[in-house]
Structures are given as C-alpha cells and as structure tokens.
Design an enzyme around this catalytic site. Structure first.
Site, PDB file in Angstrom:
ATOM      1  N   HIS A   2       0.880  -1.189   0.000  1.00 51.69           N
ATOM      2  CA  HIS A   2       0.000   0.000   0.000  1.00 51.69           C
ATOM      3  C   HIS A   2       0.903   1.220   0.000  1.00 51.69           C
ATOM      4  O   HIS A   2       1.530   1.537   1.011  1.00 51.69           O
ATOM      5  CB  HIS A   2      -0.898   0.001   1.240  1.00 51.69           C
ATOM      6  CG  HIS A   2      -1.832   1.178   1.311  1.00 51.69           C
ATOM      7  ND1 HIS A   2      -3.178   1.039   1.557  1.00 51.69           N
ATOM      8  CD2 HIS A   2      -1.638   2.507   1.149  1.00 51.69           C
ATOM      9  CE1 HIS A   2      -3.757   2.231   1.567  1.00 51.69           C
ATOM     10  NE2 HIS A   2      -2.828   3.143   1.318  1.00 51.69           N
ATOM     11  N   HIS A   4       1.627   5.361  -1.685  1.00 51.05           N
ATOM     12  CA  HIS A   4       1.277   6.530  -2.493  1.00 51.05           C
ATOM     13  C   HIS A   4       2.546   7.074  -3.127  1.00 51.05           C
ATOM     14  O   HIS A   4       3.431   7.561  -2.422  1.00 51.05           O
ATOM     15  CB  HIS A   4       0.621   7.602  -1.611  1.00 51.05           C
ATOM     16  CG  HIS A   4      -0.643   7.127  -0.974  1.00 51.05           C
ATOM     17  ND1 HIS A   4      -1.869   7.227  -1.583  1.00 51.05           N
ATOM     18  CD2 HIS A   4      -0.858   6.464   0.200  1.00 51.05           C
ATOM     19  CE1 HIS A   4      -2.797   6.683  -0.803  1.00 51.05           C
ATOM     20  NE2 HIS A   4      -2.202   6.212   0.283  1.00 51.05           N
ATOM     21  N   LYS A  90      -9.474   0.089  -5.643  1.00 52.23           N
ATOM     22  CA  LYS A  90      -9.518   0.734  -4.337  1.00 52.23           C
ATOM     23  C   LYS A  90     -10.845   1.420  -4.099  1.00 52.23           C
ATOM     24  O   LYS A  90     -11.297   2.232  -4.903  1.00 52.23           O
ATOM     25  CB  LYS A  90      -8.367   1.754  -4.246  1.00 52.23           C
ATOM     26  CG  LYS A  90      -8.247   2.464  -2.908  1.00 52.23           C
ATOM     27  CD  LYS A  90      -7.685   1.570  -1.827  1.00 52.23           C
ATOM     28  CE  LYS A  90      -7.756   2.210  -0.458  1.00 52.23           C
ATOM     29  NZ  LYS A  90      -6.636   3.090  -0.161  1.00 52.23           N
ATOM     30  N   HIS A 127     -10.494   1.419   1.982  1.00 52.82           N
ATOM     31  CA  HIS A 127     -10.191   2.426   3.007  1.00 52.82           C
ATOM     32  C   HIS A 127     -11.330   2.285   4.002  1.00 52.82           C
ATOM     33  O   HIS A 127     -12.454   2.726   3.738  1.00 52.82           O
ATOM     34  CB  HIS A 127     -10.131   3.832   2.403  1.00 52.82           C
ATOM     35  CG  HIS A 127      -9.799   4.866   3.434  1.00 52.82           C
ATOM     36  ND1 HIS A 127      -8.549   5.425   3.557  1.00 52.82           N
ATOM     37  CD2 HIS A 127     -10.546   5.395   4.443  1.00 52.82           C
ATOM     38  CE1 HIS A 127      -8.543   6.262   4.590  1.00 52.82           C
ATOM     39  NE2 HIS A 127      -9.745   6.261   5.142  1.00 52.82           N
ATOM     40  N   HIS A 165      -4.565  -0.486   5.917  1.00 54.63           N
ATOM     41  CA  HIS A 165      -4.060   0.262   7.077  1.00 54.63           C
ATOM     42  C   HIS A 165      -4.992   0.179   8.289  1.00 54.63           C
ATOM     43  O   HIS A 165      -5.547   1.175   8.730  1.00 54.63           O
ATOM     44  CB  HIS A 165      -3.738   1.716   6.723  1.00 54.63           C
ATOM     45  CG  HIS A 165      -4.736   2.427   5.834  1.00 54.63           C
ATOM     46  ND1 HIS A 165      -6.077   2.442   6.088  1.00 54.63           N
ATOM     47  CD2 HIS A 165      -4.572   3.132   4.696  1.00 54.63           C
ATOM     48  CE1 HIS A 165      -6.689   3.135   5.141  1.00 54.63           C
ATOM     49  NE2 HIS A 165      -5.793   3.558   4.285  1.00 54.63           N
ATOM     50  N   ASP A 238       1.603   2.591   3.565  1.00 52.49           N
ATOM     51  CA  ASP A 238       0.750   3.768   3.358  1.00 52.49           C
ATOM     52  C   ASP A 238       1.573   5.045   3.414  1.00 52.49           C
ATOM     53  O   ASP A 238       1.086   6.087   3.847  1.00 52.49           O
ATOM     54  CB  ASP A 238      -0.393   3.810   4.394  1.00 52.49           C
ATOM     55  CG  ASP A 238      -1.434   4.871   4.046  1.00 52.49           C
ATOM     56  OD1 ASP A 238      -1.553   5.232   2.866  1.00 52.49           O
ATOM     57  OD2 ASP A 238      -2.107   5.353   4.977  1.00 52.49           O
TER      58      ASP A 238
HETATM   59  C1  NCD Z   1      -3.350   9.148   2.114  1.00 52.57           C
HETATM   60  C2  NCD Z   1      -2.883  10.168   1.086  1.00 52.57           C
HETATM   61  O1  NCD Z   1      -2.397  11.235   1.468  1.00 52.57           O
HETATM   62  O2  NCD Z   1      -2.994   9.901  -0.110  1.00 52.57           O
HETATM   63  N1  NCD Z   1      -3.359   9.771   3.416  1.00 52.57           N
HETATM   64  C3  NCD Z   1      -3.317   9.132   4.617  1.00 52.57           C
HETATM   65  O3  NCD Z   1      -3.417   9.805   5.650  1.00 52.57           O
HETATM   66  N2  NCD Z   1      -3.141   7.838   4.711  1.00 52.57           N
HETATM   67  C4  NCD Z   1      -4.674   8.612   1.722  1.00 52.57           C
HETATM   68  C5  NCD Z   1      -5.090   7.388   2.493  1.00 52.57           C
HETATM   69  O4  NCD Z   1      -4.520   6.322   2.355  1.00 52.57           O
HETATM   70  O5  NCD Z   1      -6.054   7.517   3.273  1.00 52.57           O
HETATM   71 ZN    ZN Z   2      -3.128   5.147   1.656  1.00 53.46          ZN
END
Ligand code: NCD
Ligand code: ZN
Length: 335
Positions: A2, A4, A90, A127, A165, A238
């Site tokens: 997971h 970003h 997702k 999520h 998460h 995450d």
């Molecule tokens: C994530 C993001 O900034 O893309 N932020 C977070 O707090 N985890 C989005 C997510 O996974 O909820």
């Molecule tokens: Zn995330």
C-alpha cells in the site's frame, strides 16, 4: 502492499526511497485526477517506469490499482484484468481521505462491479472508514466494519478483500475471524505511535494521517497481529507524502511519509516485540501470497547501525518532513 507514489516531480523525489527497500508495491490510485480507468492506470504505470529509467539501475515493479467510483463499469473490470498490470480496485468511501471526493457514495451502487471483480479474481482494497460526518472520527473504522464491510463480505464470499491500514482491535478481530479471502495491511506508524504522539504537548501535524492514530490498546492489538505470523496480516506502509507547507496549515493534509526508513522501522518494531524471525513473512511472503504473486527471490540486508533521519527532504520545489525527522534509527539497510 500500500503505497502513495504521487506523480510528476513529487514522484521523482520519493521513488528512490521505496525502490531501495522494496522490489514492488501496490500503487494507490488517488492522484489529483484519480486513476479510474485501465487506460489511466497504464499511462500512470508508464510514467513510473520512465521515472525508474531516468534513475538508472532502479529495479521496481509497480502493481497498479483502479479507483472505484459510483460509475465504474463492469466492462472496466474485464479490461483491468486483461491488462495484466492491475491487481486491485480501491474503494474510498467519498470524502474520507486525500482525493476521495470522487469515491463511492454508497457501496450498494457498486455491487454489480464487485460481482465482476469476484468473477475476475481482482482484489477489493478498502479504506475502512465510514463516510458519515456524524460518526466520531475515532470510531469511523469500527462503524465501517459493522455497516459496510460485513455486508460486502456476506454478499461476495469469494471476493478477495484487503482491509487497508487497519488501526483498531476491532479490525484485527474482524480479519482474524473472517475467511481466508480477507487480509489486512498494517503501517509502521500505526505500530509505532498512538494518538498521544499527535496531540500531547501541542498539536503535531506530521503525525496526522487517516485513519487517525488511535489509543494504546489498539496499537498493542496491531503489534500482536503483525508479529503473530498469521498470514492475513502483511506490510503496507501507506507512505503518503505531502509538502511541509500543506501539513503545517490551518487545514493540514493527512498522510505520513515513511518510505525513507520503512523496512528499518518495521525491523525495530519486530525486534522490540522479540519477533524478528517473523518479519520476513510479514514483509515479504504474506502480501505476495495474498495477491497470488511469486515471492521475491532477491534479498536486502539490514544491519544494526544507528543513523539520523534528516529533518526534511527536497520535494518538487518544496520540502517533505519524514517520519522520525531529526531523530535516530536503530536499523540500517546496506546499500
Ligand atoms: C493518504 C494520502 O495522502 O494519499 N493519506 C493518509 O493519511 N493515509 C490517503 C489514504 O490512504 O487515506
Ligand atoms: Zn493510503
């Protein structure tokens, strides 16, 4: 499982940290303009590949995902499967987190799509927070289980679901009691920190993420699950970079950046729990097995050597404050 990666110059800035530690990652689709089609996922994947070739020697496989909306078509799921590069879809309940405005307003609208995913054997990544503004923010995960997740699992018993998460004891218990088709990712920051880190002695925006940090009893339940050797629980950092200025703001963004030290932080947690021998399964085997991917054959080496995390990193003309900024680490990855 997971991650970003963002896009453009921001992606260029953060990609090397991940590639140094991980051979692949499930890449989240919540770009400013979300990855809602296979075509967009293919384009995003090739932008990631170009960034990799620009940094010669970086071997990394992006495992792409689609962003579910109220309007996603069943035909899109067939296309996604046929692409061979998309490993999950997702589900962001609309309005729950970063770039989730075009997310799902009511999952019942997506049942035909979930049925197509069940047939095509594409995982649903959730999520897990209810998008009801009346529900207390610390209870949103619990309500999501009761009001949404249970229903999905009952309607689609063969759908593979990753509860992303997870942050609560309730989520740990739900996953443990569910069928083999339901797994969960656990972040390093939810294993390391409880909500005091964010709110004690002043407000600490760099510890603000979603789902929000919870009480200590929940952190302890997460540690127990992570180090248990139960293959339903696996690594998903995450890591979610946001510039320092957007975090330190009167309406700060949610997300913690951990890619610069992720595996080292997990090693610290597992060692403290006297379970270092369980780290490899959690980090490298269980996630791959869940997604039906071959296990990695190459290895990395961690050594016990202290080093200091920088206060900030360069981030596309701005700066990024990483987890553990300015403080020391116990484990180090050998180059
Ligand atoms: C994530 C993001 O900034 O893309 N932020 C977070 O707090 N985890 C989005 C997510 O996974 O909820
Ligand atoms: Zn995330």
């Amino acid at each position: 499982m997971h991650l970003h990666l963002r896009d453009g110059e921001q992606m260029q800035a953060v990609l090397p940290d991940t590639v140094k530690r991980f051979a692949r990652a499930i890449v989240m689709p919540n770009l400013q303009s979300p990855v809602i089609t296979t075509e967009l996922a293919l384009a995003y994947s090739s932008r990631i590949s170009s960034a990799l070739t620009a940094n010669i020697g970086m071997k990394f496989e992006p495992l792409m995902t689609l962003y579910l909306t109220d309007n996603t078509k069943c035909s899109e799921i067939k296309k996604a499967k046929a692409s061979g590069i998309i490993h999950g879809v997702k589900f962001y309940p609309a309005g729950t987190t970063t770039n989730s405005d075009t997310g799902v307003t009511d999952i019942a609208k997506c049942f035909p799509v979930l049925e197509a995913m069940e047939q095509e054997n594409i995982a649903l990544l959730v999520h897990g927070e209810i998008n009801d503004p009346k529900i207390d923010i610390f209870d949103k995960e619990k309500y999501f289980i009761d009001r949404v997740l249970v229903t999905i699992a009952q309607h689609f018993p063969n759908l593979r679901i990753v509860f992303e998460h997870i942050t609560t004891k309730e989520a740990v218990d739900f996953v443990k009691e569910s069928s083999e088709n339901i797994g969960a990712t656990i972040t390093a920051h939810h294993l390391l920190l409880n909500r005091n880190a964010m709110l004690q002695g002043g407000i600490h925006p760099h510890y603000y993420c979603l789902p929000v940090l919870k009480r200590e009893i929940h952190r302890l339940a997460l540690i127990e699950a992570a180090v248990s050797g139960d293959q339903k629980f696996f690594l998903g950092t995450d890591s979610a970079p946001h510039s320092k200025s957007t975090k330190e703001s009167d309406c700060g963004c949610a997300g913690i950046y951990s890619s610069h030290a992720a595996i080292e932080l997990y090693a610290e947690i597992f060692e403290q729990a006297d379970a270092l021998e369980k780290l490899e399964g959690f980090a490298s085997f269980f996630g791959a097995d869940f997604y039906g991917l071959p296990r990695n054959r190459e290895s990395i080496t961690l050594t016990k050597e202290s080093w200091n995390v920088p206060m900030e990193f360069e981030f596309a003309g701005e700066t990024l404050v990483p987890l553990r900024a300015g403080r020391s680490m116990i484990w180090k990855i050998l180059d």
